[in-house]
Design a protein around this motif. Structure first.
Motif, PDB file in Angstrom:
ATOM      1  N   GLN A 177      65.435  27.318  10.870  1.00  9.09           N
ATOM      2  CA  GLN A 177      65.587  27.627   9.447  1.00  9.09           C
ATOM      3  C   GLN A 177      65.865  26.368   8.669  1.00  9.09           C
ATOM      4  O   GLN A 177      66.711  25.556   9.052  1.00  9.09           O
ATOM      5  CB  GLN A 177      66.714  28.639   9.231  1.00  9.09           C
ATOM      6  CG  GLN A 177      66.794  29.147   7.803  1.00  9.09           C
ATOM      7  CD  GLN A 177      67.701  30.342   7.667  1.00  9.09           C
ATOM      8  OE1 GLN A 177      68.606  30.568   8.468  1.00  9.09           O
ATOM      9  NE2 GLN A 177      67.460  31.155   6.643  1.00  9.09           N
ATOM     10  N   LYS A 236      64.636  28.508   2.860  1.00  3.11           N
ATOM     11  CA  LYS A 236      63.482  29.191   3.444  1.00  3.11           C
ATOM     12  C   LYS A 236      63.940  30.233   4.449  1.00  3.11           C
ATOM     13  O   LYS A 236      65.059  30.187   4.960  1.00  3.11           O
ATOM     14  CB  LYS A 236      62.547  28.190   4.118  1.00  3.11           C
ATOM     15  CG  LYS A 236      61.855  27.236   3.160  1.00  3.11           C
ATOM     16  CD  LYS A 236      60.795  26.425   3.882  1.00  3.11           C
ATOM     17  CE  LYS A 236      60.030  25.537   2.918  1.00  3.11           C
ATOM     18  NZ  LYS A 236      58.968  24.761   3.610  1.00  3.11           N
ATOM     19  N   GLU A 237      63.058  31.162   4.738  1.00  2.00           N
ATOM     20  CA  GLU A 237      63.383  32.186   5.720  1.00  2.00           C
ATOM     21  C   GLU A 237      63.377  31.605   7.130  1.00  2.00           C
ATOM     22  O   GLU A 237      62.631  30.672   7.435  1.00  2.00           O
ATOM     23  CB  GLU A 237      62.367  33.331   5.639  1.00  2.00           C
ATOM     24  CG  GLU A 237      62.485  34.163   4.389  1.00  2.00           C
ATOM     25  CD  GLU A 237      61.615  35.406   4.441  1.00  2.00           C
ATOM     26  OE1 GLU A 237      61.659  36.184   3.466  1.00  2.00           O
ATOM     27  OE2 GLU A 237      60.905  35.606   5.442  1.00  2.00           O
ATOM     28  N   ARG A 238      64.205  32.187   7.961  1.00  6.64           N
ATOM     29  CA  ARG A 238      64.213  31.801   9.365  1.00  6.64           C
ATOM     30  C   ARG A 238      62.892  32.221  10.005  1.00  6.64           C
ATOM     31  O   ARG A 238      62.363  33.286   9.701  1.00  6.64           O
ATOM     32  CB  ARG A 238      65.387  32.479  10.059  1.00  6.64           C
ATOM     33  CG  ARG A 238      65.620  32.091  11.496  1.00  6.64           C
ATOM     34  CD  ARG A 238      66.950  32.613  11.959  1.00  6.64           C
ATOM     35  NE  ARG A 238      67.064  34.044  11.783  1.00  6.64           N
ATOM     36  CZ  ARG A 238      68.220  34.706  11.680  1.00  6.64           C
ATOM     37  NH1 ARG A 238      69.357  34.049  11.737  1.00  6.64           N
ATOM     38  NH2 ARG A 238      68.228  36.010  11.522  1.00  6.64           N
ATOM     39  N   GLU A 239      62.373  31.398  10.893  1.00 12.54           N
ATOM     40  CA  GLU A 239      61.103  31.709  11.543  1.00 12.54           C
ATOM     41  C   GLU A 239      61.230  31.578  13.059  1.00 12.54           C
ATOM     42  O   GLU A 239      61.982  30.743  13.565  1.00 12.54           O
ATOM     43  CB  GLU A 239      59.992  30.777  11.045  1.00 12.54           C
ATOM     44  CG  GLU A 239      60.194  29.315  11.364  1.00 12.54           C
ATOM     45  CD  GLU A 239      58.974  28.464  11.032  1.00 12.54           C
ATOM     46  OE1 GLU A 239      57.890  29.018  10.811  1.00 12.54           O
ATOM     47  OE2 GLU A 239      59.129  27.229  11.004  1.00 12.54           O
ATOM     48  N   GLN A 273      60.666  39.912  14.055  1.00 12.50           N
ATOM     49  CA  GLN A 273      61.382  40.238  12.821  1.00 12.50           C
ATOM     50  C   GLN A 273      62.693  39.480  12.705  1.00 12.50           C
ATOM     51  O   GLN A 273      63.513  39.784  11.844  1.00 12.50           O
ATOM     52  CB  GLN A 273      61.627  41.752  12.763  1.00 12.50           C
ATOM     53  CG  GLN A 273      60.345  42.543  12.699  1.00 12.50           C
ATOM     54  CD  GLN A 273      60.573  44.045  12.804  1.00 12.50           C
ATOM     55  OE1 GLN A 273      61.707  44.525  12.734  1.00 12.50           O
ATOM     56  NE2 GLN A 273      59.500  44.804  12.970  1.00 12.50           N
ATOM     57  N   ASN A 274      62.909  38.517  13.591  1.00 10.74           N
ATOM     58  CA  ASN A 274      64.121  37.672  13.558  1.00 10.74           C
ATOM     59  C   ASN A 274      65.385  38.526  13.531  1.00 10.74           C
ATOM     60  O   ASN A 274      66.318  38.256  12.772  1.00 10.74           O
ATOM     61  CB  ASN A 274      64.109  36.762  12.317  1.00 10.74           C
ATOM     62  CG  ASN A 274      62.907  35.875  12.257  1.00 10.74           C
ATOM     63  OD1 ASN A 274      62.327  35.538  13.285  1.00 10.74           O
ATOM     64  ND2 ASN A 274      62.510  35.510  11.067  1.00 10.74           N
ATOM     65  N   SER A 275      65.431  39.547  14.381  1.00  9.57           N
ATOM     66  CA  SER A 275      66.535  40.496  14.267  1.00  9.57           C
ATOM     67  C   SER A 275      67.280  40.708  15.571  1.00  9.57           C
ATOM     68  O   SER A 275      67.787  41.773  15.827  1.00  9.57           O
ATOM     69  CB  SER A 275      66.005  41.841  13.771  1.00  9.57           C
ATOM     70  OG  SER A 275      65.066  42.367  14.694  1.00  9.57           O
TER      71      SER A 275
END
Length: 125
Positions: A38, A42-45, A109-111
């Motif tokens: 990250q 920005k969004e985490r990828e 989904q980075n979850s």
């Protein structure tokens, strides 16, 4: 369940780094584990993921051919070998697991349920 990421640092473009994610409280070999990154704002990828037991791997298009994910079973660790680093690889890198065998929705989904603290990678001349 704990994950400890380490190995970040400052490296010049074209250089290499190896990140480690050491697991405790569970046997990492039986479960999928992913690396994420990250950048502020920005969004985490997802960067890469390795499946449990059979060690199949997944890579983001941006790192294919440059990064390699693999396990050190004796140390209960998953490593990310990063080569030919680019400035755009600079980020805080995290490892995570959802205690399942596959790199499924939790990875894409980075979850994941369990996350380690990040390690900072800076690629700059």
């Amino acid at each position: 369940v704990q994950l400890q990421a380490s190995g970040g640092g400052l490296v010049q473009p074209g250089g290499s780094l190896r990140l480690s994610c050491t697991a405790s409280g569970f046997t990492a070999y039986g479960y999928a584990l992913g690396w994420f990154r990250q950048v502020p704002g920005k969004e985490r990828e997802g960067v890469s993921c390795i499946t449990g037991a059979d060690d199949n791997t997944v890579y983001a298009d941006s790192v294919k051919g440059r990064f390699t994910i693999f396990r050190d079973k004796a140390k209960n660790t998953v490593l990310l070998e990063m080569t030919r680093l680019k400035p755009e690889d600079s980020a805080v890198y995290y490892c995570a697991t959802d205690l399942v065998r596959r790199c499924g929705d939790w990875y894409f989904q980075n979850s994941g349920d369990y996350w380690g603290h990040g390690t900072l990678v800076t690629v700059s001349s």
